[in-house]
Design a protein around this motif. Structure first.
Motif, PDB file in Angstrom:
ATOM      1  N   GLY A  59       7.271  -0.717   7.408  1.00 23.20           N
ATOM      2  CA  GLY A  59       7.678  -1.906   8.138  1.00 23.20           C
ATOM      3  C   GLY A  59       7.051  -3.191   7.635  1.00 23.20           C
ATOM      4  N   ASP A  60       6.020  -3.102   6.832  1.00 17.64           N
ATOM      5  CA  ASP A  60       5.367  -4.298   6.300  1.00 17.64           C
ATOM      6  C   ASP A  60       5.618  -4.445   4.800  1.00 17.64           C
ATOM      7  N   GLY A  61       6.655  -3.767   4.311  1.00 15.01           N
ATOM      8  CA  GLY A  61       6.975  -3.824   2.887  1.00 15.01           C
ATOM      9  C   GLY A  61       6.254  -2.786   2.056  1.00 15.01           C
ATOM     10  N   THR A  62       5.448  -1.947   2.700  1.00 12.18           N
ATOM     11  CA  THR A  62       4.738  -0.896   1.974  1.00 12.18           C
ATOM     12  C   THR A  62       5.363   0.454   2.290  1.00 12.18           C
ATOM     13  N   TYR A  63       4.976   1.433   1.505  1.00  8.78           N
ATOM     14  CA  TYR A  63       5.466   2.801   1.679  1.00  8.78           C
ATOM     15  C   TYR A  63       4.290   3.750   1.717  1.00  8.78           C
ATOM     16  N   ALA A  64       4.337   4.714   2.624  1.00 11.53           N
ATOM     17  CA  ALA A  64       3.333   5.770   2.680  1.00 11.53           C
ATOM     18  C   ALA A  64       3.842   6.916   1.813  1.00 11.53           C
ATOM     19  N   LEU A  65       3.056   7.285   0.847  1.00 19.09           N
ATOM     20  CA  LEU A  65       3.473   8.281  -0.132  1.00 19.09           C
ATOM     21  C   LEU A  65       2.457   9.408  -0.177  1.00 19.09           C
ATOM     22  N   ARG A  66       2.931  10.620  -0.011  1.00 20.13           N
ATOM     23  CA  ARG A  66       2.062  11.791  -0.095  1.00 20.13           C
ATOM     24  C   ARG A  66       2.231  12.389  -1.492  1.00 20.13           C
ATOM     25  N   VAL A  67       1.228  12.164  -2.326  1.00 16.71           N
ATOM     26  CA  VAL A  67       1.277  12.683  -3.689  1.00 16.71           C
ATOM     27  C   VAL A  67      -0.164  12.964  -4.130  1.00 16.71           C
ATOM     28  N   THR A  68      -0.341  14.033  -4.853  1.00 16.11           N
ATOM     29  CA  THR A  68      -1.685  14.386  -5.327  1.00 16.11           C
ATOM     30  C   THR A  68      -1.946  13.752  -6.690  1.00 16.11           C
ATOM     31  N   LEU A 102      -2.751   9.844   2.489  1.00 16.68           N
ATOM     32  CA  LEU A 102      -1.535   9.186   2.014  1.00 16.68           C
ATOM     33  C   LEU A 102      -1.929   7.998   1.144  1.00 16.68           C
ATOM     34  N   LEU A 103      -1.109   7.699   0.165  1.00 11.68           N
ATOM     35  CA  LEU A 103      -1.285   6.469  -0.585  1.00 11.68           C
ATOM     36  C   LEU A 103      -0.350   5.437   0.011  1.00 11.68           C
ATOM     37  N   ILE A 104      -0.872   4.278   0.344  1.00  9.36           N
ATOM     38  CA  ILE A 104      -0.043   3.188   0.866  1.00  9.36           C
ATOM     39  C   ILE A 104       0.273   2.281  -0.315  1.00  9.36           C
ATOM     40  N   VAL A 105       1.538   2.246  -0.677  1.00 13.26           N
ATOM     41  CA  VAL A 105       1.977   1.596  -1.890  1.00 13.26           C
ATOM     42  C   VAL A 105       2.792   0.352  -1.559  1.00 13.26           C
ATOM     43  N   ASP A 106       2.388  -0.790  -2.086  1.00  7.02           N
ATOM     44  CA  ASP A 106       3.171  -2.012  -2.011  1.00  7.02           C
ATOM     45  C   ASP A 106       3.831  -2.163  -3.384  1.00  7.02           C
TER      46      ASP A 106
END
Length: 112
Positions: A59-68, A102-106
């Motif tokens: 919602g703030d332009g970022t994405y939560a990404l689950r990756v090792t 999680l990695l929070i990716v903008d």
């Protein structure tokens, strides 16, 4: 069935052709990136490529990404240790953050 007998097929075929060329362009760009990119650019590129289709929008332009780190290493052709180092640098620069595994990716700053 030909284009002359079915003129409504023309826009469909043109759209299909455009999609194929865009896909090939992406594949070639990825090949160049994997062969000539720096470790940082390879990690950033992979995070951006993964974020939109596989991440959860926040919602703030970022994405939560689950990756090792191991998976990123496999996708970028780098050692896991190198990926770990690059992720640490990106976090220190404020381009990436970690929350609850999680990695929070903008994607905007990482695309540059």
């Amino acid at each position: 069935m030909t284009v002359t007998t079915e003129p409504m097929l023309v826009p469909v075929l043109l759209d299909l052709t455009a999609r194929i060329y865009r896909g090939l362009d992406g594949i070639f760009a990825r090949m160049v990136q994997l062969m000539a990119g720096t470790a940082r650019s390879r990690v950033c590129n992979e995070l951006v490529l993964m974020a939109r289709p596989f991440g959860d929008p926040r919602g703030d332009g970022t994405y939560a990404l689950r990756v090792t780190e191991q998976r990123l290493a496999e996708l970028t052709g780098l050692a896991r240790e190198t990926v770990s180092r690059e992720l640490k640098r990106l976090k220190q620069e404020g381009l990436l953050r970690a929350e609850d595994r999680l990695l929070i990716v903008d994607t905007d700053p990482l695309s540059r």
